[in-house]
Design a protein around this motif. Structure first.
Motif, PDB file in Angstrom:
ATOM      1  N   ASN A   1     117.010  11.230  76.640  1.00  0.00           N
ATOM      2  CA  ASN A   1     117.881  10.234  77.603  1.00  0.00           C
ATOM      3  C   ASN A   1     118.018  11.000  78.892  1.00  0.00           C
ATOM      4  O   ASN A   1     119.127  10.956  79.483  1.00  0.00           O
ATOM      5  CB  ASN A   1     119.372  10.118  76.861  1.00  0.00           C
ATOM      6  CG  ASN A   1     119.140   9.770  75.332  1.00  0.00           C
ATOM      7  OD1 ASN A   1     118.218   8.807  75.160  1.00  0.00           O
ATOM      8  ND2 ASN A   1     120.016  10.076  74.626  1.00  0.00           N
ATOM      9  N   VAL A   2     117.037  11.350  79.435  1.00  0.00           N
ATOM     10  CA  VAL A   2     116.792  11.718  80.796  1.00  0.00           C
ATOM     11  C   VAL A   2     115.570  11.512  81.366  1.00  0.00           C
ATOM     12  O   VAL A   2     114.531  11.354  80.675  1.00  0.00           O
ATOM     13  CB  VAL A   2     117.345  13.393  80.988  1.00  0.00           C
ATOM     14  CG1 VAL A   2     116.099  14.171  80.519  1.00  0.00           C
ATOM     15  CG2 VAL A   2     117.654  13.605  82.378  1.00  0.00           C
ATOM     16  N   THR A   3     115.426  11.204  82.643  1.00  0.00           N
ATOM     17  CA  THR A   3     114.291  11.018  83.165  1.00  0.00           C
ATOM     18  C   THR A   3     113.900  12.233  84.225  1.00  0.00           C
ATOM     19  O   THR A   3     114.665  13.000  84.415  1.00  0.00           O
ATOM     20  CB  THR A   3     114.420   9.827  84.426  1.00  0.00           C
ATOM     21  OG1 THR A   3     115.055  10.142  85.445  1.00  0.00           O
ATOM     22  CG2 THR A   3     114.958   8.401  83.667  1.00  0.00           C
ATOM     23  N   GLY A   4     112.354  12.238  84.492  1.00  0.00           N
ATOM     24  CA  GLY A   4     111.773  13.434  85.159  1.00  0.00           C
ATOM     25  C   GLY A   4     112.501  13.352  86.303  1.00  0.00           C
ATOM     26  O   GLY A   4     112.818  14.514  87.067  1.00  0.00           O
TER      27      GLY A   4
ATOM     28  N   PRO B   1     110.851  20.995  90.652  1.00  0.00           N
ATOM     29  CA  PRO B   1     109.519  20.816  90.024  1.00  0.00           C
ATOM     30  C   PRO B   1     108.885  19.297  90.386  1.00  0.00           C
ATOM     31  O   PRO B   1     109.740  18.349  90.932  1.00  0.00           O
ATOM     32  CB  PRO B   1     109.864  20.407  88.391  1.00  0.00           C
ATOM     33  CG  PRO B   1     111.304  20.857  87.986  1.00  0.00           C
ATOM     34  CD  PRO B   1     111.964  21.035  89.319  1.00  0.00           C
ATOM     35  N   ARG B   2     107.788  19.497  90.853  1.00  0.00           N
ATOM     36  CA  ARG B   2     107.028  18.259  91.558  1.00  0.00           C
ATOM     37  C   ARG B   2     106.914  17.308  90.248  1.00  0.00           C
ATOM     38  O   ARG B   2     106.633  16.175  90.618  1.00  0.00           O
ATOM     39  CB  ARG B   2     105.892  18.648  92.287  1.00  0.00           C
ATOM     40  CG  ARG B   2     105.966  19.656  93.364  1.00  0.00           C
ATOM     41  CD  ARG B   2     106.906  19.176  94.666  1.00  0.00           C
ATOM     42  NE  ARG B   2     107.334  20.138  95.509  1.00  0.00           N
ATOM     43  CZ  ARG B   2     107.226  20.061  96.774  1.00  0.00           C
ATOM     44  NH1 ARG B   2     106.649  18.875  97.531  1.00  0.00           N
ATOM     45  NH2 ARG B   2     107.589  20.969  97.288  1.00  0.00           N
ATOM     46  N   GLU B   3     106.452  17.623  89.025  1.00  0.00           N
ATOM     47  CA  GLU B   3     106.327  16.880  87.939  1.00  0.00           C
ATOM     48  C   GLU B   3     107.108  17.316  86.801  1.00  0.00           C
ATOM     49  O   GLU B   3     107.162  18.567  86.538  1.00  0.00           O
ATOM     50  CB  GLU B   3     104.867  16.891  87.479  1.00  0.00           C
ATOM     51  CG  GLU B   3     103.850  16.168  88.554  1.00  0.00           C
ATOM     52  CD  GLU B   3     102.314  16.445  87.965  1.00  0.00           C
ATOM     53  OE1 GLU B   3     101.470  16.725  89.014  1.00  0.00           O
ATOM     54  OE2 GLU B   3     102.030  16.195  86.783  1.00  0.00           O
ATOM     55  N   VAL B   4     107.336  16.445  85.907  1.00  0.00           N
ATOM     56  CA  VAL B   4     108.110  16.818  84.658  1.00  0.00           C
ATOM     57  C   VAL B   4     107.318  16.095  83.405  1.00  0.00           C
ATOM     58  O   VAL B   4     107.116  14.829  83.619  1.00  0.00           O
ATOM     59  CB  VAL B   4     109.797  16.412  84.760  1.00  0.00           C
ATOM     60  CG1 VAL B   4     110.455  16.757  83.293  1.00  0.00           C
ATOM     61  CG2 VAL B   4     110.482  16.901  85.905  1.00  0.00           C
TER      62      VAL B   4
END
Ligand code: MCA
Ligand code: AMP
Length: 452
Positions: free
Chosen positions: A401-404, A421-424
């Motif tokens: 329940n969380v977005t990157g 972070p540039r990407e999750v």
């Protein structure tokens, strides 16, 4: 220590320009003296400044040097966790500087060479950042060795736009100019357009800055009249070196260093420069490669007068940074050419120290920040090769329940923007060995090609 401020090289209305505001040495010294008077009265063991790219930051740092009180420059984008840690760990009080306030003469303070001048916070592989204590003697030894290596003098105009809370932008980029007497133009941000417009003779940049300049041919061409382009803080990719040479006619000089050691190895102005190499040890520095028998690469270890005085309040960590026979362990893997002693940095011993845009970022620090988010149950952070940043931070998380982008913003807000972070990437589990340690290599091996 800062010979230019004594008038040794003359003065001018634009001796120091930061983000479009110019000042003379005389005005800068007056503003710094006002800071020094306050510090002297305060009895503080250390003071902190929000190190924006501004004349206020320069005056505060110089004021600390006059008063003999070590300065802790805070990243201006530091969120509450990072800011709170640095202020609590250093016991520094945050001060505000008013550049318009001037004092005629500072307090008569006598300084010893070993006195602390700066405490710079830098990431390790685990835990929160540590305070690196740098003495006056280490800084002056380094600046003098660099002046010799780069033929850096009062004839130069130094241009850069690097942050004022790390060695590169602050020690080399500000104190270096104030010691050599070179005019300083700090561009505020290190954009290709700003570098091109500054008309300098000596330019400093991290590889990301040089790579962006190499991608902006008109700006690059404007640097063709410079005397020396210097790259450092991370490896300069050979294609960027070649593009710069093609566009500017200059072969950039690379130099190598660390917060703990200052700059220790460098190419020389007028010397032979080869892409992918960082030159030879500076005057006073001795290096050795701790290689396994039969191997010619190994950990770079060194000694010399530019080394730090220790990690603030962490004698065990300081001791662990040295070998039993007293050499500083850089954690970088290097090779030295038998013929000419030129050093090549091959990589780092630990994958948990990431270099992104020239910033040193500990994977553990980002993992801890992510685990502070209620939705995250596991996190593993790695540095992935990136053409712009050298490495970019990629976070593998187990979360619901969380977005990157929410997690990216969370890290940016709690630590600092450049640590985000540039990407999750969401995974069902982090692969671990029998000891429970994340097996980061497996994560990278499983990552799709665009990630590696
Ligand atoms: C983007 N932004 C965000 C977010 N995403 N803000 C908040 N939350 C988010 N989620 C905003 C930022 O605030 C910023 O805004 C803008 O996006 C761009 O940020 P970013 O992408 O991080 O910047 P960049 O352009 O990629 O930065 C590249 C850089 C920088 C300028 C090269 O990495 C840099 O200055 N590096 C230098 C590091 C350095 O000096 N290292 C030396 C260490 P806005 O634009 O409005 O601010 S000393 C050392 O290594 C040793 C001793 C040595 O050898 O030198
Ligand atoms: P920091 O303490 O932020 O200054 O980071 C120091 C680290 O930056 C070193 O341990 C190296 O890994 C890296 N570094 C600095 N200069 C260079 C360079 N010219 N080439 C490769 N790595 C570098």
């Amino acid at each position: 220590m800062l010979t230019a401020l004594t008038g040794a090289h003359g003065d001018r209305a634009d001796a120091v320009t930061v983000a479009g505001r110019a000042t003379s040495y005389e005005e800068l010294l007056g503003a710094a003296r006002a800071v020094a008077v306050d510090l002297d009265r305060s009895g503080l063991p250390a003071f902190a400044v929000t190190a924006t790219a501004s004349l206020e930051t320069v005056a505060a740092v110089v004021g600390g040097l006059l008063a003999g009180v070590p300065c802790v420059p805070l990243p201006p984008d530091a969120g509450p966790a990072e800011r709170g840690h640095i202020l609590a760990d250093s016991r520094a009080r945050l001060i505000e500087t008013d550049f318009a306030r001037r004092a005629p003469a500072g307090p008569a303070v006598t300084h010893a060479p070993g006195d602390p001048a700066l405490i710079l916070y830098t990431s390790g592989t685990t835990g929160p950042p540590k305070g690196v204590v740098l003495s006056r003697a280490a800084i002056t030894a380094d600046l003098d060795a660099l002046a010799e290596a780069w033929q850096w003098s009062a004839e130069d105009t130094l241009v850069h736009g690097l942050p004022l809370f790390h060695v590169h932008g602050l020690v080399l980029g500000v104190l270096g100019a104030l010691r050599t007497g070179s005019r300083l133009v700090h561009t505020g941000r290190p954009t290709p357009e700003a570098y091109a417009a500054a008309g300098g003779s000596l330019y400093f940049g991290v590889p990301t800055v040089w790579s962006r300049i190499a991608s902006a041919p008109a700006s690059a061409a404007a640097l063709s009249g410079a005397r020396l382009l210097v790259s450092g803080s991370a490896a300069l990719p050979a294609p960027v070196f070649r593009d710069l040479e093609r566009l500017t006619g200059q072969r950039p000089v690379e130099r190598y260093g660390m917060t703990e050691t200052l700059i220790t190895v460098s190419g020389r102005a007028g010397g032979e420069v080869r892409p992918g190499t960082v030159g030879t040890p500076l005057t006073g520095i001795t290096t050795r490669i701790a290689a396994e028998p039969g191997a010619d690469i190994g950990e770079l270890q060194l000694t010399g007068p530019t080394l730090f005085s220790g990690y603030l309040g962490r004698p065990e960590a300081t001791a662990a940074a040295y070998t039993e026979d007293g050499w500083f362990r850089t954690g970088d893997i290097a090779a030295v050419d038998d013929r000419d002693g030129v050093h090549r940095i091959v990589g780092r011993a630990s994958t948990d120290l990431i270099k992104s845009g020239g910033y040193r970022i500990g994977a553990g620090e980002i993992e801890n920040a992510l685990l502070d988010h209620p939705a995250v149950s596991e996190a593993a952070v790695v540095g992935v090769p990136d053409t712009d940043l050298g490495q970019r931070i990629v976070a593998f998380v187990v979360a619901q329940n969380v977005t990157g982008s929410e997690l990216t913003d969370f890290v940016a807000a709690h630590l600092s923007v450049h640590k985000r972070p540039r990407e999750v990437r969401f995974v069902t589990a982090i692969p671990r060995n029998a000891m429970g340690k994340p097996q980061k290599r497996l994560l990278l091996d499983d990552a799709p090609p665009h990630l590696t």
